[in-house]
Design a protein around this motif. Structure first.
Motif, PDB file in Angstrom:
ATOM      1  N   TRP A  59      22.147  96.614 158.521  1.00  0.00           N
ATOM      2  CA  TRP A  59      21.756  96.427 157.245  1.00  0.00           C
ATOM      3  C   TRP A  59      23.104  96.801 156.185  1.00  0.00           C
ATOM      4  O   TRP A  59      23.284  96.264 155.391  1.00  0.00           O
ATOM      5  CB  TRP A  59      20.550  97.094 156.977  1.00  0.00           C
ATOM      6  N   TRP A  63      25.254  94.309 154.049  1.00  0.00           N
ATOM      7  CA  TRP A  63      25.329  94.534 152.727  1.00  0.00           C
ATOM      8  C   TRP A  63      26.762  94.729 152.066  1.00  0.00           C
ATOM      9  O   TRP A  63      27.044  94.181 151.163  1.00  0.00           O
ATOM     10  CB  TRP A  63      24.579  95.711 152.252  1.00  0.00           C
ATOM     11  N   THR A 112      26.315  89.176 160.914  1.00  0.00           N
ATOM     12  CA  THR A 112      24.866  90.089 161.048  1.00  0.00           C
ATOM     13  C   THR A 112      24.287  89.409 162.423  1.00  0.00           C
ATOM     14  O   THR A 112      23.868  90.243 163.434  1.00  0.00           O
ATOM     15  CB  THR A 112      23.836  89.597 159.822  1.00  0.00           C
ATOM     16  N   TYR A 116      23.367  92.113 165.338  1.00  0.00           N
ATOM     17  CA  TYR A 116      22.211  92.034 166.395  1.00  0.00           C
ATOM     18  C   TYR A 116      22.489  92.048 167.988  1.00  0.00           C
ATOM     19  O   TYR A 116      21.944  92.725 168.740  1.00  0.00           O
ATOM     20  CB  TYR A 116      21.118  90.999 165.866  1.00  0.00           C
ATOM     21  N   TYR A 139      15.891  88.938 162.196  1.00  0.00           N
ATOM     22  CA  TYR A 139      17.371  88.467 161.567  1.00  0.00           C
ATOM     23  C   TYR A 139      17.154  87.465 160.568  1.00  0.00           C
ATOM     24  O   TYR A 139      17.840  87.296 159.555  1.00  0.00           O
ATOM     25  CB  TYR A 139      17.894  87.922 162.935  1.00  0.00           C
ATOM     26  N   HIS A 142      16.649  88.885 157.409  1.00  0.00           N
ATOM     27  CA  HIS A 142      17.821  89.866 156.921  1.00  0.00           C
ATOM     28  C   HIS A 142      18.661  88.801 156.332  1.00  0.00           C
ATOM     29  O   HIS A 142      19.371  89.078 155.329  1.00  0.00           O
ATOM     30  CB  HIS A 142      18.318  90.451 158.177  1.00  0.00           C
ATOM     31  N   THR A 143      19.122  87.651 156.855  1.00  0.00           N
ATOM     32  CA  THR A 143      19.810  86.524 156.332  1.00  0.00           C
ATOM     33  C   THR A 143      19.473  86.102 155.054  1.00  0.00           C
ATOM     34  O   THR A 143      20.174  85.832 154.080  1.00  0.00           O
ATOM     35  CB  THR A 143      20.181  85.419 157.416  1.00  0.00           C
ATOM     36  N   ASP A 212      12.830  93.247 154.882  1.00  0.00           N
ATOM     37  CA  ASP A 212      13.157  94.227 155.861  1.00  0.00           C
ATOM     38  C   ASP A 212      12.239  94.231 156.812  1.00  0.00           C
ATOM     39  O   ASP A 212      10.891  94.681 156.676  1.00  0.00           O
ATOM     40  CB  ASP A 212      13.576  95.339 155.242  1.00  0.00           C
ATOM     41  N   ARG A 214      12.549  95.895 159.922  1.00  0.00           N
ATOM     42  CA  ARG A 214      13.055  96.806 160.792  1.00  0.00           C
ATOM     43  C   ARG A 214      11.718  97.511 161.529  1.00  0.00           C
ATOM     44  O   ARG A 214      12.086  97.736 162.580  1.00  0.00           O
ATOM     45  CB  ARG A 214      13.996  97.862 160.253  1.00  0.00           C
TER      46      ARG A 214
END
Lengths: 262, 242
Positions: A59, A63, A112, A116, A139, A142-143, A212, A214
């Protein structure tokens, strides 16, 4: 679409040839290697720990790549004067904005994906189990967060210098991720109009925390409901589109001078 | 047949805290198709501002500008233009060939035609041997040439050159003159601004002189300058009044 893809292609070549991406990937691998080899507090080799710290790194590094690359695109075109060569072709400013966003977003999403993969490899090396559907959902969301972050960085550079836009993009996206979600709890303990204001701000301001996943990945809680996933994807699409629209409004009549804004 | 460039009563004013600067004041010009048009003026006369308006980078505060009959604020107006900026720079992380390929895609050129045109413009500008090297390794003159190559890539009907010989050695200047001569022979229009009066004298059919945002002289190259006077003397007399 050809023009948007061409501009995105230029961004891809720029990010890949600047070697920034490889540096972050090596950094990610090195950090996980250190985690695997050091047995601090007896946690060495604990899969939950690897997932937690690995995803946190993914992350943070994604970022950094999203903000730095996003905030660099337009100011560099202007300071180098290449914006004149670009806009002298039959290319609209909207195509420039969307092409830049698409290029930075896809290259960051690719980076990313590599992060992963490194995490998955580290988990497998410790004979851990990978919950692929949850990891894939994590994932994708996240994208989506990266899509919004890149759009914000580009929006800020339409009117600010590179340095100011980069700093503000970090502060703003960190606030949207970490501070806005706490407003509802603050509102409960704040009486009167201030509480109402905080509640309104909580619902009106964009949230990056919703992307998120996670905790679901780390604790093996399984994938989220498809309806919720689609709603969050729609939310990301709307946020990105609104931010890019603002960027275009700020950019469409912008005056350029050689090297800087007039 | 519409004019290549039609500028009518064009005015541009920049307002800031320190006051208003009039970069252009009621400028009118007509550039017929097939001409080589020299646009002269001292520093700060408004030449680059006028070019930026023609390319849609700036919006005028008054008047209008059209290219082949199309308003310059429409994206389609730029489909028939090639442009070489003053002190041009480009993406150092691309090779010369990649730069031209990207430029061709922005014009939506078909693949076969793009490959053919890349070969032609690389040969025309003398950078064919270094086309596969990264632009970061090019000298200033080589960068100027690759930028000229991308300006010529779409085989434009109108080529706008802003101080095209600035960073070039005598060979490069001669090549630019040859490119302009070839374009004239092919019936294309060339609009170029320059400080180099000798370049303008050699290449242009028509000359306009801009000073403090106004057109102070405009006419055919052979008729504008009185007999017995050089363009340099005429330019100084027109601009400074002495």
């Amino acid at each position: 679409m050809t023009r948007i893809l061409t501009i995105a292609n230029i961004v891809w070549l720029e990010v890949l040839r600047r070697k920034e991406f490889y540096m972050l990937l090596i950094l990610m691998g090195a950090m996980l290697f250190i985690l695997l080899s050091i047995d601090a507090f007896g946690l060495g080799g604990v899969v939950v720990y690897i997932k937690d710290v690995g995803l946190m790194f993914a992350w943070i590094l994604a970022w950094i790549l999203a903000v730095n690359s996003g905030a660099r695109q337009l100011p560099r075109e202007e300071t180098q004067g290449t914006i004149f060569t670009l806009l002298a072709k039959p290319v609209s400013r909207l195509e420039v904005i969307v092409g830049k966003w698409l290029g930075v977003w896809t290259v960051t999403a690719f980076a990313t994906f590599c992060f992963y993969l490194v995490i998955a490899l580290a988990i497998l090396l410790q004979r851990g189990r990978i919950d692929l559907p949850t990891m894939a959902q994590g994932y994708i969301l996240h994208t989506m967060a990266l899509s919004v972050i890149v759009a914000i960085a580009i929006l800020l550079t339409t009117r600010l210098s590179h340095d100011a836009a980069t700093a503000l993009a970090y502060i703003l996206t960190a606030t949207l991720y970490g501070v806005i979600p706490t407003l509802s709890a603050l509102a409960l303990n704040t009486p009167g109009w201030r509480g109402s204001f905080l509640t309104a701000a909580y619902f009106l301001l964009p949230h990056l925390d919703v992307f998120d996943m996670r905790r679901r990945i780390v604790h093996d809680w399984g994938p989220t409901n498809t309806t919720i996933l689609l709603a969050v994807l729609l939310y990301a699409f709307c946020l990105t589109a609104a931010t890019l629209l603002l960027a275009w409004l700020a950019y469409r009549r912008k005056r350029f001078a050689r090297g800087s804004m007039l | 047949m519409s004019a290549a460039i039609e500028i009518t009563d064009l005015s541009v004013a920049f307002t800031s805290r320190s006051g208003t600067v009039h970069a252009l004041r009621n400028v009118s010009l007509n550039v017929p198709q097939g001409q080589v048009f020299g646009f002269l003026g001292p520093n700060g006369a408004g030449k680059t501002t006028a070019i930026h308006i023609l390319l849609g980078f700036l919006e005028p505060t008054g008047g209008s500008a059209r290219i082949f009959g199309v308003d310059v604020n429409q994206t389609i107006a730029r489909e028939r233009i090639g442009y070489l900026a003053e002190n041009p720079d480009t993406y150092p992380f691309l090779s010369g060939r990649e730069l031209l390929t990207m430029a061709g895609r922005l014009f939506r050129m078909p693949r076969a035609r793009l490959v053919e045109r890349i070969g032609i413009v690389l040969a025309q500008t003398g950078v064919a041997t270094i086309a596969d090297r990264l632009i970061a390794t090019y000298s200033r003159g080589q960068r100027q040439r690759i930028c000229l190559a991308q300006a010529l890539l779409s085989d434009p009907d109108l080529l706008i050159l802003d101080e095209p010989t600035g960073g070039l050695d005598p060979i490069g200047r001669m090549e630019i003159r040859k490119v302009i001569a070839d374009l004239r022979a092919a019936g294309k229009t060339v609009f170029f601004s320059s400080h180099e009066l000798s370049e303008v004298e050699l290449a242009c059919d028509h000359i306009a002189i801009l000073s403090a945002g106004r057109v102070v002289a405009d006419g055919a190259a052979g008729q504008l300058v009185p007999p017995g006077e050089s363009l340099e003397k005429f330019f100084l007399r027109t601009v400074t009044g002495s």
